[in-house]
Design a protein around this motif. Structure first.
Motif, PDB file in Angstrom:
ATOM      1  N   LEU A  89      -2.465  16.089  57.810  1.00 40.55           N
ATOM      2  CA  LEU A  89      -3.737  15.210  57.217  1.00 40.55           C
ATOM      3  C   LEU A  89      -4.190  15.776  55.599  1.00 40.55           C
ATOM      4  O   LEU A  89      -4.513  15.358  54.813  1.00 40.55           O
ATOM      5  CB  LEU A  89      -4.673  15.254  57.932  1.00 40.55           C
ATOM      6  CG  LEU A  89      -5.771  14.358  57.650  1.00 40.55           C
ATOM      7  CD1 LEU A  89      -5.737  12.632  57.786  1.00 40.55           C
ATOM      8  CD2 LEU A  89      -7.293  14.718  58.555  1.00 40.55           C
ATOM      9  N   ASN A  90      -4.032  17.252  55.707  1.00 45.95           N
ATOM     10  CA  ASN A  90      -4.552  17.999  54.558  1.00 45.95           C
ATOM     11  C   ASN A  90      -3.779  17.911  53.394  1.00 45.95           C
ATOM     12  O   ASN A  90      -4.180  18.358  52.213  1.00 45.95           O
ATOM     13  CB  ASN A  90      -4.634  19.399  54.691  1.00 45.95           C
ATOM     14  CG  ASN A  90      -6.027  19.801  55.547  1.00 45.95           C
ATOM     15  OD1 ASN A  90      -6.910  18.849  55.739  1.00 45.95           O
ATOM     16  ND2 ASN A  90      -6.111  20.818  56.389  1.00 45.95           N
ATOM     17  N   LYS A  91      -2.424  17.037  53.552  1.00 48.32           N
ATOM     18  CA  LYS A  91      -1.879  16.935  52.252  1.00 48.32           C
ATOM     19  C   LYS A  91      -2.132  15.895  51.408  1.00 48.32           C
ATOM     20  O   LYS A  91      -1.794  15.573  50.251  1.00 48.32           O
ATOM     21  CB  LYS A  91      -0.285  16.726  52.882  1.00 48.32           C
ATOM     22  CG  LYS A  91       0.579  18.047  53.214  1.00 48.32           C
ATOM     23  CD  LYS A  91       1.916  17.799  53.786  1.00 48.32           C
ATOM     24  CE  LYS A  91       2.466  18.844  54.331  1.00 48.32           C
ATOM     25  NZ  LYS A  91       3.652  18.460  55.153  1.00 48.32           N
ATOM     26  N   THR A  92      -3.154  15.127  52.044  1.00 46.92           N
ATOM     27  CA  THR A  92      -3.930  14.059  51.132  1.00 46.92           C
ATOM     28  C   THR A  92      -5.290  14.452  50.851  1.00 46.92           C
ATOM     29  O   THR A  92      -6.027  15.036  51.699  1.00 46.92           O
ATOM     30  CB  THR A  92      -3.693  12.682  52.181  1.00 46.92           C
ATOM     31  OG1 THR A  92      -2.267  12.514  52.411  1.00 46.92           O
ATOM     32  CG2 THR A  92      -4.155  11.668  51.293  1.00 46.92           C
ATOM     33  N   TYR A  93      -5.514  14.003  49.725  1.00 48.33           N
ATOM     34  CA  TYR A  93      -6.973  14.352  49.135  1.00 48.33           C
ATOM     35  C   TYR A  93      -7.809  13.113  49.800  1.00 48.33           C
ATOM     36  O   TYR A  93      -7.746  12.079  49.449  1.00 48.33           O
ATOM     37  CB  TYR A  93      -7.016  14.355  47.585  1.00 48.33           C
ATOM     38  CG  TYR A  93      -8.352  14.298  47.203  1.00 48.33           C
ATOM     39  CD1 TYR A  93      -9.026  15.674  47.116  1.00 48.33           C
ATOM     40  CD2 TYR A  93      -8.992  13.383  46.165  1.00 48.33           C
ATOM     41  CE1 TYR A  93     -10.305  15.782  46.540  1.00 48.33           C
ATOM     42  CE2 TYR A  93     -10.340  13.592  45.704  1.00 48.33           C
ATOM     43  CZ  TYR A  93     -11.058  14.658  45.798  1.00 48.33           C
ATOM     44  OH  TYR A  93     -12.133  14.937  45.340  1.00 48.33           O
ATOM     45  N   LEU A  94      -8.558  13.752  50.674  1.00 51.32           N
ATOM     46  CA  LEU A  94      -9.744  13.010  51.560  1.00 51.32           C
ATOM     47  C   LEU A  94     -11.062  13.658  51.435  1.00 51.32           C
ATOM     48  O   LEU A  94     -11.496  14.171  52.531  1.00 51.32           O
ATOM     49  CB  LEU A  94      -9.331  12.302  52.963  1.00 51.32           C
ATOM     50  CG  LEU A  94      -7.791  11.865  53.008  1.00 51.32           C
ATOM     51  CD1 LEU A  94      -7.352  12.139  54.387  1.00 51.32           C
ATOM     52  CD2 LEU A  94      -7.869  10.626  52.556  1.00 51.32           C
ATOM     53  N   PRO A  95     -11.878  13.387  50.260  1.00 48.50           N
ATOM     54  CA  PRO A  95     -13.036  14.154  50.138  1.00 48.50           C
ATOM     55  C   PRO A  95     -14.189  13.631  51.220  1.00 48.50           C
ATOM     56  O   PRO A  95     -15.265  14.369  51.399  1.00 48.50           O
ATOM     57  CB  PRO A  95     -13.409  13.976  48.750  1.00 48.50           C
ATOM     58  CG  PRO A  95     -12.929  12.853  48.235  1.00 48.50           C
ATOM     59  CD  PRO A  95     -11.575  12.666  49.107  1.00 48.50           C
ATOM     60  N   ASN A  96     -13.917  12.320  51.649  1.00 47.16           N
ATOM     61  CA  ASN A  96     -15.067  11.630  52.308  1.00 47.16           C
ATOM     62  C   ASN A  96     -14.762  11.709  53.871  1.00 47.16           C
ATOM     63  O   ASN A  96     -14.849  10.642  54.613  1.00 47.16           O
ATOM     64  CB  ASN A  96     -15.321  10.251  51.846  1.00 47.16           C
ATOM     65  CG  ASN A  96     -13.961   9.451  51.886  1.00 47.16           C
ATOM     66  OD1 ASN A  96     -12.904  10.030  51.645  1.00 47.16           O
ATOM     67  ND2 ASN A  96     -14.004   8.038  51.988  1.00 47.16           N
ATOM     68  N   LYS A  97     -14.448  12.694  54.153  1.00 50.82           N
ATOM     69  CA  LYS A  97     -14.257  12.886  55.754  1.00 50.82           C
ATOM     70  C   LYS A  97     -14.616  14.372  56.038  1.00 50.82           C
ATOM     71  O   LYS A  97     -14.678  15.476  55.388  1.00 50.82           O
ATOM     72  CB  LYS A  97     -12.849  12.705  56.043  1.00 50.82           C
ATOM     73  CG  LYS A  97     -11.662  13.709  55.650  1.00 50.82           C
ATOM     74  CD  LYS A  97     -11.030  14.684  56.327  1.00 50.82           C
ATOM     75  CE  LYS A  97     -10.251  15.362  55.500  1.00 50.82           C
ATOM     76  NZ  LYS A  97     -10.615  16.436  54.477  1.00 50.82           N
ATOM     77  N   LEU A  98     -14.842  14.368  57.299  1.00 51.29           N
ATOM     78  CA  LEU A  98     -14.826  15.667  58.157  1.00 51.29           C
ATOM     79  C   LEU A  98     -13.978  15.713  59.112  1.00 51.29           C
ATOM     80  O   LEU A  98     -13.617  14.677  59.812  1.00 51.29           O
ATOM     81  CB  LEU A  98     -16.376  16.151  58.374  1.00 51.29           C
ATOM     82  CG  LEU A  98     -17.199  15.392  59.486  1.00 51.29           C
ATOM     83  CD1 LEU A  98     -16.517  15.748  60.906  1.00 51.29           C
ATOM     84  CD2 LEU A  98     -18.687  15.645  59.394  1.00 51.29           C
ATOM     85  N   ILE A  99     -13.458  17.193  59.814  1.00 52.55           N
ATOM     86  CA  ILE A  99     -12.486  17.126  60.704  1.00 52.55           C
ATOM     87  C   ILE A  99     -13.171  17.808  61.740  1.00 52.55           C
ATOM     88  O   ILE A  99     -13.783  18.799  61.688  1.00 52.55           O
ATOM     89  CB  ILE A  99     -11.223  17.990  60.467  1.00 52.55           C
ATOM     90  CG1 ILE A  99     -10.591  17.107  59.108  1.00 52.55           C
ATOM     91  CG2 ILE A  99     -10.242  18.174  61.485  1.00 52.55           C
ATOM     92  CD1 ILE A  99      -9.212  18.003  58.609  1.00 52.55           C
ATOM     93  N   ALA A 100     -12.848  17.089  63.178  1.00 54.01           N
ATOM     94  CA  ALA A 100     -13.193  17.826  64.245  1.00 54.01           C
ATOM     95  C   ALA A 100     -12.162  17.786  65.145  1.00 54.01           C
ATOM     96  O   ALA A 100     -11.249  16.759  65.329  1.00 54.01           O
ATOM     97  CB  ALA A 100     -14.478  17.131  65.057  1.00 54.01           C
ATOM     98  N   ALA A 101     -11.637  18.944  65.854  1.00 52.48           N
ATOM     99  CA  ALA A 101     -10.358  18.791  66.549  1.00 52.48           C
ATOM    100  C   ALA A 101     -10.387  20.004  67.627  1.00 52.48           C
ATOM    101  O   ALA A 101     -11.113  20.991  67.613  1.00 52.48           O
ATOM    102  CB  ALA A 101      -9.279  19.064  65.415  1.00 52.48           C
ATOM    103  N   SER A 102      -9.483  19.600  68.533  1.00 47.67           N
ATOM    104  CA  SER A 102      -9.344  20.707  69.798  1.00 47.67           C
ATOM    105  C   SER A 102      -7.983  20.574  70.483  1.00 47.67           C
ATOM    106  O   SER A 102      -7.235  19.266  70.284  1.00 47.67           O
ATOM    107  CB  SER A 102     -10.397  20.123  70.648  1.00 47.67           C
ATOM    108  OG  SER A 102     -10.143  21.043  71.946  1.00 47.67           O
ATOM    109  N   THR A 103      -7.578  21.413  70.841  1.00 44.36           N
ATOM    110  CA  THR A 103      -6.257  21.341  71.402  1.00 44.36           C
ATOM    111  C   THR A 103      -6.318  21.479  72.865  1.00 44.36           C
ATOM    112  O   THR A 103      -5.328  21.491  73.711  1.00 44.36           O
ATOM    113  CB  THR A 103      -5.306  22.531  71.239  1.00 44.36           C
ATOM    114  OG1 THR A 103      -6.130  23.887  71.519  1.00 44.36           O
ATOM    115  CG2 THR A 103      -4.649  22.594  69.606  1.00 44.36           C
ATOM    116  N   SER A 104      -7.434  21.246  73.591  1.00 42.50           N
ATOM    117  CA  SER A 104      -7.664  21.171  75.131  1.00 42.50           C
ATOM    118  C   SER A 104      -8.927  20.365  75.380  1.00 42.50           C
ATOM    119  O   SER A 104      -9.783  19.883  74.281  1.00 42.50           O
ATOM    120  CB  SER A 104      -7.663  22.605  75.595  1.00 42.50           C
ATOM    121  OG  SER A 104      -8.853  23.326  74.783  1.00 42.50           O
TER     122      SER A 104
END
Length: 678
Positions: free
Chosen positions: A621-636
């Motif tokens: 995802l970070n390979k694309t410039y997307l300044p109008n977003k935030l990321i929340a993530a989890s592997t569990s």
């Protein structure tokens, strides 16, 4: 070495204060003891503010503060106080505001005279020796003969100072629309220098936050003309002498309009922010020049500005010693033709064409500041070279010249560590990691973040501002909290380590307890635990570093999404609304606020990624410039509001949401990006 004079500054840790410890002036540091001394002796205070990399501060020291006649006048009539503005930005702000009110302009060195109670009555910036002596004599005479006049003036000035950085609550409904931003950018564009980049004036400051906002605005609105202007500016800065073409890293500003001759000091805060800016610009353009700038700047920071414990130093001085033993601005960086011919031999002509050892690159006294004018393609064509040949030649030139340059006397290093500046640099490393994926950048960022946690985080949950020689000092200012929260949020998005997210939230809560003004819904610059100054100001105009309030408002906007926190959300909105009436008139002083306004005026996305492959999906995802977003993530399994009940052991799903409404989950990053770009 035995010194003829030694004053109280010998007990300080600031390199700037220590530079003045052997002046004949009886300097004191700003502390309770000194302030009490002024009151008990009923003496005027002479307050002189500067910083270690400040050229004119050194000039005034040499001309006046090292002179015994000047020192006698100062010692007889005043309690003399030296302040490092980087250690005490709160004190600097009060007296800077006073001098701006009195004279219409400010700068450093900053010199002010105050009554025994600390209220200013006179001030200015750099003074020649005779001017300085005359002014001191006149004011001390007035204080003896007509003190009432000074007290009367102090009352009026105090009112002005208190009004300067105060913000009143805007009770209008918060409306943030794109056309408001469009108009501001349109007005702003009238000041653009469309041939050399930057603003149409000299000196030229880089103002990374301005271009970060304009880059985002141009991208989100497909404004090709504006995007071309931003790229022109970034290219010209990269080509200029303001960028150290041999050793990497940026100086503070250029004295001319073509980014050529810098004011040679290198500040940590500029380099941190510029790394972030060039990394994002690379993401849009894939311009190799921008990648080189990031790489070379971070190499410079690693080699010259990094301490073993993960902390960063503050600055390198503009001045260094010439072979004759004279302190001279830029002496470490400049070259004359004879030196270059001797070192480069047959390559001198090609090198001269590349770095303009000609009229274009000439500075003064036979010296040249290396500057590029043409891109590599033109050089290759003119000299019938291949890309690889030029790359190898550049590498050879740099190693030869750096070897020679390192024999010279190096500029002085300001080796204190500031929390705010460190976390701006930490953010630079994280942004570089996000864009380029270099794991060394991530390790450096984590090491610095752990340094902040281990050394600068106090037991009560607050921060220290300063660190030097193993000691943390000075209660943190709002700038320390806002920059740290911002960096920790970025660190969370790249590591998924929730420690950084929860620490960011805890620091924000601490700010509500100790910095928040209930009336204006803004944050004071100083904590309510600090000793009070003439005024308790609210810093809200963006400058070379964005205002602590604008960074904080953006932090609260993001934290409100992460924790579904209505209080954070309303505060961010109120803060932006308070500043809105001023924004259109002078947009360059509000660019970080405009960046926040884009989050409201156009869609802002929450991207929640849940599943065992979450980290790989983020990298993609970070390979694309997307300044109008935030990321929340989890592997569990995770009970964070954006992630709750979304884990599936068999698949990694990406949820794209706007205003609490989510699209159907997808498994492919490209599909998620389409939702954001549609």
């Amino acid at each position: 070495m035995k010194h003829q004079y030694t004053n109280d500054l010998i007990n300080e840790t600031s390199p700037y204060l220590l530079q003045h410890a052997h002046n004949p002036v009886n300097w004191h540091a700003w502390n309770e003891k000194t302030l009490a001394k002024a009151k008990s002796e009923n003496k005027l205070m002479l307050i002189s503010v500067g910083y270690s990399a400040c050229h004119w501060c050194h000039v005034m020291e040499h001309e006046s503060f090292e002179d015994t006649l000047v020192a006698q006048i100062m010692n007889d009539n005043f309690i003399n106080i030296k302040i490092d503005r980087e250690e005490r930005p709160d004190v600097d702000q009060v007296y800077m505001n006073a001098v701006q009110l009195m004279t219409g302009s400010g700068g450093w060195p900053l010199n002010a005279i105050a009554l025994p109670d600390g209220r200013p009555v006179w001030g200015g910036t750099y003074f020649k020796k005779e001017q300085w002596m005359d002014a001191l004599k006149q004011i001390s005479k007035l204080y003896i003969e007509k003190p009432d006049k000074l007290y009367e003036y102090a009352d009026k000035l105090e009112e002005g100072i208190k009004a300067m950085d105060m913000v009143s609550l805007n009770t209008d409904e918060p409306i943030f629309e794109k056309n408001f931003i469009d108009e501001a950018v349109n007005n702003w564009s009238k000041q653009f220098d469309n041939s050399l980049g930057g603003m149409n004036r000299a000196p030229k400051f880089m103002m990374p936050n301005n271009y970060h906002f304009l880059l985002r605005y141009a991208h989100q609105n497909n404004d090709e003309k504006l995007m071309n202007f931003v790229n022109l500016t970034l290219t010209k800065m990269a080509y200029g002498g303001i960028f150290d073409q041999l050793g990497g890293g940026f100086s503070r500003y250029s004295v001319d309009s073509k980014w050529h001759v810098p004011h040679f000091e290198k500040m940590l805060y500029d380099n941190g922010q510029l790394v972030s800016l060039y990394a994002d610009a690379y993401l849009i353009t894939k311009n190799e020049l921008y990648k080189d700038i990031v790489t070379e700047t971070l190499n410079y920071v690693k080699n010259e500005m990094t301490i073993g414990n993960g902390a960063f130093y503050s600055a390198l001085d503009a001045d260094s010693l010439t072979p004759e033993g004279e302190l001279e601005e830029g002496a470490f960086y400049v070259w004359n033709k004879e030196e270059l011919k001797t070192i480069l031999k047959d390559d001198f002509e090609l090198f001269s064409d590349y770095y303009n050892v000609n009229n274009y690159g000439f500075w003064e006294h036979g010296n040249y500041v290396l500057i590029r004018k043409d891109d590599d393609a033109k050089i290759l064509e003119r000299h019938s070279l291949t890309k690889l040949e030029l790359k190898e030649k550049k590498s050879t030139w740099k190693s030869l010249l750096l070897k020679e340059r390192n024999k010279r006397s190096k500029p002085r290093l300001d080796d204190k560590t500031l929390t705010s500046w460190n976390t701006l640099m930490l953010k630079g490393y994280i942004d570089a990691y996000r864009v380029f994926g270099n794991s060394e950048y991530l390790e450096t960022a984590k090491k610095n973040a752990n340094f902040i946690i281990d050394n600068q985080l106090k037991e009560d949950g607050g921060l220290y501002h300063n660190y030097k020689d193993g000691k943390s000092t000075n209660n943190g200012y709002l700038e320390d909290y806002s920059a740290t929260i911002d960096a920790f949020l970025a660190l969370y998005e790249s590591t998924l380590d929730e420690k950084w997210l929860t620490t960011a939230r805890d620091l924000a809560n601490y700010c509500f307890d100790h910095f928040f003004d209930e009336q204006s819904k803004m944050f004071y610059f100083t904590s309510n635990e600090d000793k009070s100054l003439v005024s308790r100001s609210i810093e809200y105009r963006d400058n070379v570093i964005p205002a602590s309030n604008s960074i904080m408002a953006k932090n609260l906007f993001k934290l409100s999404h992460y924790f579904d926190n209505e209080h954070f959300s309303k505060t961010a909105m109120s803060m932006l609304n308070n500043v809105k009436p001023e924004m259109k008139e002078y947009p360059s002083a509000y660019s970080n606020w405009f960046d926040l306004m884009l989050n409201y005026a156009q869609p802002f996305y929450e991207v929640a990624i849940v599943g065992t492959d979450a980290k790989q999906k983020i990298t993609e995802l970070n390979k694309t410039y997307l300044p109008n977003k935030l990321i929340a993530a989890s592997t569990s399994e995770n009970n964070m509001p954006l992630l709750e009940n979304r884990f599936n052991p068999d698949n990694t799903f990406i949820y794209v949401c706007v205003n609490k409404a989510c699209k159907l989950p997808v498994t492919e990053v490209n599909d998620a990006i389409k939702f954001i770009k549609e």
